[in-house]
Design a protein around this motif. Structure first.
Motif, PDB file in Angstrom:
ATOM      1  N   PHE A   1       0.854  -1.180   0.000  1.00 19.94           N
ATOM      2  CA  PHE A   1       0.000   0.000   0.000  1.00 19.94           C
ATOM      3  C   PHE A   1       0.899   1.242   0.000  1.00 19.94           C
ATOM      4  O   PHE A   1       2.122   1.138   0.123  1.00 19.94           O
ATOM      5  N   PHE A   2       0.284   2.386  -0.147  1.00 13.82           N
ATOM      6  CA  PHE A   2       1.067   3.613  -0.311  1.00 13.82           C
ATOM      7  C   PHE A   2       2.106   3.784   0.792  1.00 13.82           C
ATOM      8  O   PHE A   2       3.258   4.155   0.532  1.00 13.82           O
ATOM      9  N   GLU A   3       1.718   3.499   2.035  1.00 11.24           N
ATOM     10  CA  GLU A   3       2.639   3.735   3.151  1.00 11.24           C
ATOM     11  C   GLU A   3       3.810   2.750   3.174  1.00 11.24           C
ATOM     12  O   GLU A   3       4.753   2.916   3.965  1.00 11.24           O
ATOM     13  N   ASP A   4       3.788   1.747   2.312  1.00 11.07           N
ATOM     14  CA  ASP A   4       4.859   0.751   2.276  1.00 11.07           C
ATOM     15  C   ASP A   4       6.012   1.141   1.349  1.00 11.07           C
ATOM     16  O   ASP A   4       7.004   0.406   1.258  1.00 11.07           O
ATOM     17  N   TYR A   5       5.888   2.281   0.666  1.00 16.76           N
ATOM     18  CA  TYR A   5       6.930   2.709  -0.275  1.00 16.76           C
ATOM     19  C   TYR A   5       7.766   3.832   0.320  1.00 16.76           C
ATOM     20  O   TYR A   5       7.253   4.692   1.046  1.00 16.76           O
ATOM     21  N   HIS A   6       9.050   3.842  -0.016  1.00 17.01           N
ATOM     22  CA  HIS A   6       9.910   4.954   0.354  1.00 17.01           C
ATOM     23  C   HIS A   6      10.937   5.188  -0.741  1.00 17.01           C
ATOM     24  O   HIS A   6      11.329   4.255  -1.455  1.00 17.01           O
ATOM     25  N   VAL A   7      11.357   6.426  -0.888  1.00 20.49           N
ATOM     26  CA  VAL A   7      12.301   6.796  -1.939  1.00 20.49           C
ATOM     27  C   VAL A   7      13.619   6.046  -1.738  1.00 20.49           C
ATOM     28  O   VAL A   7      14.137   5.956  -0.624  1.00 20.49           O
ATOM     29  N   GLY A   8      14.143   5.483  -2.806  1.00 19.65           N
ATOM     30  CA  GLY A   8      15.371   4.702  -2.757  1.00 19.65           C
ATOM     31  C   GLY A   8      15.138   3.218  -2.653  1.00 19.65           C
ATOM     32  O   GLY A   8      16.079   2.425  -2.844  1.00 19.65           O
ATOM     33  N   GLN A   9      13.927   2.818  -2.371  1.00 21.07           N
ATOM     34  CA  GLN A   9      13.586   1.397  -2.268  1.00 21.07           C
ATOM     35  C   GLN A   9      13.734   0.716  -3.632  1.00 21.07           C
ATOM     36  O   GLN A   9      13.271   1.228  -4.645  1.00 21.07           O
ATOM     37  N   VAL A  10      14.400  -0.437  -3.669  1.00 16.33           N
ATOM     38  CA  VAL A  10      14.575  -1.207  -4.893  1.00 16.33           C
ATOM     39  C   VAL A  10      13.832  -2.529  -4.749  1.00 16.33           C
ATOM     40  O   VAL A  10      14.006  -3.248  -3.754  1.00 16.33           O
ATOM     41  N   ILE A  11      13.003  -2.815  -5.730  1.00 13.40           N
ATOM     42  CA  ILE A  11      12.164  -4.014  -5.687  1.00 13.40           C
ATOM     43  C   ILE A  11      12.534  -4.925  -6.859  1.00 13.40           C
ATOM     44  O   ILE A  11      12.442  -4.508  -8.021  1.00 13.40           O
ATOM     45  N   ARG A  12      12.979  -6.128  -6.570  1.00 14.13           N
ATOM     46  CA  ARG A  12      13.222  -7.136  -7.607  1.00 14.13           C
ATOM     47  C   ARG A  12      11.938  -7.925  -7.796  1.00 14.13           C
ATOM     48  O   ARG A  12      11.450  -8.578  -6.868  1.00 14.13           O
ATOM     49  N   HIS A  13      11.380  -7.877  -8.985  1.00 16.02           N
ATOM     50  CA  HIS A  13      10.064  -8.461  -9.231  1.00 16.02           C
ATOM     51  C   HIS A  13      10.171  -9.948  -9.550  1.00 16.02           C
ATOM     52  O   HIS A  13      11.121 -10.409 -10.205  1.00 16.02           O
ATOM     53  N   ALA A  14       9.191 -10.679  -9.098  1.00 15.50           N
ATOM     54  CA  ALA A  14       9.196 -12.130  -9.213  1.00 15.50           C
ATOM     55  C   ALA A  14       8.801 -12.609 -10.614  1.00 15.50           C
ATOM     56  O   ALA A  14       8.252 -11.859 -11.418  1.00 15.50           O
ATOM     57  N   VAL A  15       9.105 -13.873 -10.852  1.00 13.85           N
ATOM     58  CA  VAL A  15       8.692 -14.678 -12.000  1.00 13.85           C
ATOM     59  C   VAL A  15       9.221 -14.153 -13.332  1.00 13.85           C
ATOM     60  O   VAL A  15       8.506 -13.483 -14.098  1.00 13.85           O
ATOM     61  N   PRO A  16      10.487 -14.439 -13.649  1.00 17.73           N
ATOM     62  CA  PRO A  16      10.999 -14.154 -14.996  1.00 17.73           C
ATOM     63  C   PRO A  16      10.167 -14.882 -16.037  1.00 17.73           C
ATOM     64  O   PRO A  16       9.520 -15.894 -15.744  1.00 17.73           O
ATOM     65  N   ARG A  17      10.197 -14.371 -17.256  1.00 19.55           N
ATOM     66  CA  ARG A  17       9.346 -14.940 -18.309  1.00 19.55           C
ATOM     67  C   ARG A  17      10.167 -15.145 -19.575  1.00 19.55           C
ATOM     68  O   ARG A  17      10.812 -14.219 -20.068  1.00 19.55           O
ATOM     69  N   THR A  18      10.182 -16.382 -20.091  1.00 19.38           N
ATOM     70  CA  THR A  18      10.838 -16.667 -21.356  1.00 19.38           C
ATOM     71  C   THR A  18       9.843 -16.441 -22.487  1.00 19.38           C
ATOM     72  O   THR A  18       8.738 -16.977 -22.479  1.00 19.38           O
ATOM     73  N   VAL A  19      10.250 -15.633 -23.448  1.00 17.67           N
ATOM     74  CA  VAL A  19       9.392 -15.240 -24.559  1.00 17.67           C
ATOM     75  C   VAL A  19       9.435 -16.322 -25.635  1.00 17.67           C
ATOM     76  O   VAL A  19      10.498 -16.863 -25.952  1.00 17.67           O
ATOM     77  N   SER A  20       8.283 -16.626 -26.198  1.00 20.28           N
ATOM     78  CA  SER A  20       8.218 -17.585 -27.301  1.00 20.28           C
ATOM     79  C   SER A  20       7.587 -16.927 -28.515  1.00 20.28           C
ATOM     80  O   SER A  20       7.047 -15.822 -28.435  1.00 20.28           O
ATOM     81  N   GLY A  21       7.653 -17.627 -29.650  1.00 24.32           N
ATOM     82  CA  GLY A  21       6.989 -17.109 -30.842  1.00 24.32           C
ATOM     83  C   GLY A  21       5.488 -16.999 -30.654  1.00 24.32           C
ATOM     84  O   GLY A  21       4.827 -16.195 -31.320  1.00 24.32           O
ATOM     85  N   GLY A  22       4.945 -17.783 -29.738  1.00 26.21           N
ATOM     86  CA  GLY A  22       3.516 -17.693 -29.458  1.00 26.21           C
ATOM     87  C   GLY A  22       3.114 -16.350 -28.901  1.00 26.21           C
ATOM     88  O   GLY A  22       1.971 -15.915 -29.068  1.00 26.21           O
ATOM     89  N   GLU A  23       4.064 -15.689 -28.237  1.00 31.38           N
ATOM     90  CA  GLU A  23       3.797 -14.354 -27.699  1.00 31.38           C
ATOM     91  C   GLU A  23       3.419 -13.398 -28.830  1.00 31.38           C
ATOM     92  O   GLU A  23       2.468 -12.621 -28.723  1.00 31.38           O
ATOM     93  N   ARG A  24       4.175 -13.462 -29.936  1.00 31.36           N
ATOM     94  CA  ARG A  24       3.876 -12.603 -31.081  1.00 31.36           C
ATOM     95  C   ARG A  24       2.525 -12.963 -31.687  1.00 31.36           C
ATOM     96  O   ARG A  24       1.719 -12.096 -32.008  1.00 31.36           O
ATOM     97  N   ALA A  25       2.271 -14.265 -31.861  1.00 33.13           N
ATOM     98  CA  ALA A  25       1.024 -14.686 -32.491  1.00 33.13           C
ATOM     99  C   ALA A  25      -0.182 -14.231 -31.676  1.00 33.13           C
ATOM    100  O   ALA A  25      -1.174 -13.739 -32.239  1.00 33.13           O
TER     101      ALA A  25
END
Length: 346
Positions: free
Chosen positions: A11-35
């Motif tokens: 929520f809004f109060e959980d953020y502060h300037v300088g905070q770095v967030i590594r986001h979960a779940v990398p995604r491998t792109v396939s040709g199906g993404e384009r289709a």
């Protein structure tokens, strides 16, 4: 009793300037993404449709559409940045630095660069700079966005406001052309239109003519495709009017695809100067689009120019080329106002 394992998001109060967030779940792109992207939108850009056309322009193959890569990276950020959002408000200083190809794996991280509580004390605006990286830790794109986020604890004290100073536009010298890109032998017959950059005048406005009616199912597929978990797009009970808000990226991609009619040779987006989701969009709205040429410049790549465009998406009932009222505010029919640089044959 075991501690809860579920996560209700920041929520809004959980953020502060300088905070770095590594986001979960990398995604491998396939040709199906384009289709699937091309199934969702009337996208017909030749460079993104054909390996042989892209190879004729000096690339190793046809990349994934720039906006598909953007949506994929954006979707990674939603559980950490905007799952409790009221609305995504705008973008600035975005740059596409490398093409994304089938087989690439993308991940994202964001740094909080600004916070400002709203006067109602119930929400605030969070500014983040997001980077999308591939499997080689190369940055493929980065951008700034700001989003209005609910407070979880209304009694939480307001933070010291920090509003970042953002440039009006990415400078031409900071645009990055993909390595090897060469439009000197560009095939205008296969691209769909004969117009090169020299044919466009600064200040020219283009009516893209066509329209698309928004379907609930299609925008739901889009948000699921990019793993966008913002509640306002999925949960009809989350808004007082009982409607699901159409994902802003869905509107961006529809408008960009519609702009093919008149701008088919604006092939690659290389910068996002600014953008605003001016008014909410809902299923049943019919979207049309128009563009204004804001600037033009040569690049260092052979035969390649950069054209700066304003892309405006409007819904039914809008007057052609009407943007703001006498009060300086966006007219209610305007959904999107997007300022970007694209690469085009000189």
């Amino acid at each position: 009793m075991k501690a809860a394992k579920t996560n209700s998001g920041r929520f809004f109060e959980d953020y502060h300037v300088g905070q770095v967030i590594r986001h979960a779940v990398p995604r491998t792109v396939s040709g199906g993404e384009r289709a699937l992207y091309h199934a969702l939108y009337p996208a017909r850009g030749a460079l993104y449709s054909s390996d042989t056309f892209a190879q004729g322009c000096g690339l190793k193959a046809s990349p994934i559409d720039d906006l598909a890569a953007f949506h994929l990276v954006f979707g990674k950020t939603v559980p950490d940045v905007s799952i409790n959002a009221v609305a995504n408000l705008g973008y600035a200083q975005g740059r596409w630095l490398l093409p994304v190809y089938a087989g690439d794996t993308l991940r994202a991280e964001s740094e909080v660069i600004g916070v400002k509580q709203n006067s109602n004390g119930k929400s605030g605006v969070v500014y983040v700079r997001t980077r999308g990286m591939n499997q080689r830790d190369e940055i493929v794109l980065d951008y700034v966005r700001w989003v209005m986020v609910r407070k979880g604890n209304l009694d939480a004290p307001a933070p010291e406001p920090v509003v970042p100073q953002l440039s009006e536009a990415v400078a031409v010298e900071d645009l990055v052309c993909p390595a090897g890109l060469d439009f000197s032998a560009y095939d205008f017959d296969l691209s769909g239109e004969p117009h090169r950059m020299a044919d466009y005048d600064i200040g020219e406005k283009i009516d893209h003519v066509d329209g698309v009616t928004i379907e609930e199912a299609e925008h739901m597929i889009a948000t699921r495709l990019w793993q966008n978990t913002a509640k306002v797009h999925f949960d009809a009970t989350f808004r007082e009017d009982g409607k699901r808000l159409i994902y802003g990226g869905h509107v961006i991609s529809l408008a960009r695809a519609l702009s093919f009619n008149g701008l088919s040779n604006a092939q690659m987006i290389v910068a996002l100067n600014g953008g605003a989701h001016a008014n909410p969009c809902f299923a049943g709205d019919t979207i049309t689009a128009w563009s204004e040429v804001l600037d033009k410049a040569p690049t260092g790549a052979p035969g390649v120019g950069a054209i700066r465009l304003r892309l405006v998406a409007v819904k039914q009932g809008a007057d052609l080329f009407a943007l703001k009222g006498e009060d300086g505010k966006y007219r209610p029919e305007v959904l999107l106002d997007l300022d970007y640089w694209a690469l085009m044959p000189l």
